[in-house]
Scaffold this active site. Structure first.
Site, PDB file in Angstrom:
ATOM      1  N   LYS A  82       0.815  -1.222   0.000  1.00 22.83           N
ATOM      2  CA  LYS A  82       0.000   0.000   0.000  1.00 22.83           C
ATOM      3  C   LYS A  82       0.850   1.274   0.000  1.00 22.83           C
ATOM      4  CE  LYS A  82      -4.030  -2.168   2.044  1.00 22.83           C
ATOM      5  NZ  LYS A  82      -5.061  -2.151   3.082  1.00 22.83           N
ATOM      6  N   ASP A 100      -9.994   2.320   2.534  1.00 22.30           N
ATOM      7  CA  ASP A 100     -10.016   1.551   3.784  1.00 22.30           C
ATOM      8  C   ASP A 100     -10.735   2.305   4.902  1.00 22.30           C
ATOM      9  OD1 ASP A 100      -8.689  -0.716   2.865  1.00 22.30           O
ATOM     10  OD2 ASP A 100      -6.707   0.116   3.307  1.00 22.30           O
TER      11      ASP A 100
END
Ligand code: ATR
Length: 301
Positions: free
Chosen positions: A91, A128
């Protein structure tokens, strides 16, 4: 307001001179990239979203070790791929790779959604935080605003959660970490307000139980005794584990044993963040509820 687009109506498609209906039958390509990746539920989730919304796409898994990440992403884009979900351990690398960054990704310092735009640029978003918030607020019916909240852990996963909680405005947020300096650095980076504070894990025994406790440590994939003082939990506590597993996770087990009113795994966050990625890519917001039900049934949670 969530909305879904109906299936394309074939009668509205232009016909060619032979009278055959002309259709664009080439699906757009998406994938999830990570390592390991073989157990990812993302292909199932996006296939269900596509069926539900009538979007013409395929979604696969790409295994990429850290050294291979840039090359694999660029090749996928060059071959006509439209977007990637990015998972552990890439990420932060995706954040570095992206040429345009959404505001949530900027705050989280991490990207979980890459889009390859028509003008050849790579855009990075992070869904997220919104997935975390939607799961707790919509699926579990807990309003986070004004709650005394404890976040355990100060790594990459915690950063996304704390960034989302900044928006939600808990009454107080304690960020507890084994390495307290890392927690302090995180609040500094996020420019957190005065009601956000840090402490080492053992010092939690000096606190009253919290209303919301989030496990954002990497502990909890393997069975072990967790190093958190149980006094942070009471029957009023909603305990949320970012980890999800077909088995009961060690954190959920630990919180339940210590009397948490409710203790849940992050399956809903997985589906909600995927729904937001799908909406970014396709401009259509899928209904996540039936998809979450199917995923839970498949995982037999
Ligand atoms: P992620 O991207 O999943 O958040 P990470 O950035 O490596 O992974 O962060 C892992 C988190 O779990 C950190 O908060 C880490 O604490 P430290 O910052 O002190 O390393 C926490 N963690 C990992 N192993 C731990 C352990 N045995 N005890 C307590 N905390 C632990």
């Amino acid at each position: 307001m969530p909305h879904t687009r109906p299936n394309p109506d074939s009668s509205a498609q232009p016909a060619d001179p032979s009278g055959r209906v002309a259709r664009n039958t080439t699906p757009d390509r998406y994938a999830v990239v990570g390592f390991p990746i073989s157990h990812s539920y993302s292909p199932l989730i996006h296939r269900l979203f596509a069926e539900q919304t009538g979007e013409n796409l395929t979604y696969s898994r790409l295994a990429a070790k850290p050294k291979e990440f840039h090359r694999i992403v660029r090749r996928f884009a060059a071959d006509g791929g439209r977007g990637l979900n990015v998972t552990v351990p890439h990420k932060e690398a995706a954040f570095e790779l992206a040429e345009e960054i959404g505001s949530e990704a900027e705050r989280a310092g991490a990207v979980n959604t890459l889009s390859f735009t028509d003008n050849g640029r790579i855009r990075g978003d992070n869904t997220d935080g919104i997935g975390f918030q939607r799961d707790i607020e919509r699926n579990h019916g807990i309003s986070l605003r004004g709650k005394r909240t404890l976040v355990l852990g100060a790594g990459g996963a915690a950063r996304g959660v704390v960034a989302a909680l900044l928006e939600v405005q808990p009454s107080e947020l304690v960020l507890a970490n084994r390495t307290v300096q890392r927690a302090t650095d995180l609040l500094d980076i996020l420019n957190a307000p005065a009601n956000f504070s840090t402490c080492p894990l053992p010092a939690l025994s000096d606190y009253q139980p919290f209303e919301v406790v989030v496990n954002a440590t990497s502990l909890g994939l393997h069975s072990m005794e967790l190093p958190f003082p149980p006094g942070c939990i009471s029957e009023e506590t909603f305990a949320y584990d970012l980890v999800y597993s077909p088995q009961r996770t060690p954190f959920v087990d630990w919180a339940s044993r210590h009397g948490a009113g409710k203790a849940v795994q992050g399956w809903g966050m997985l589906v909600e963040q995927a729904g937001e990625s799908f909406a970014i890519w396709r401009g259509v917001r899928p209904d996540t509820s039936p998809v979450l039900e199917t995923v839970l049934a498949k995982a037999r949670v």
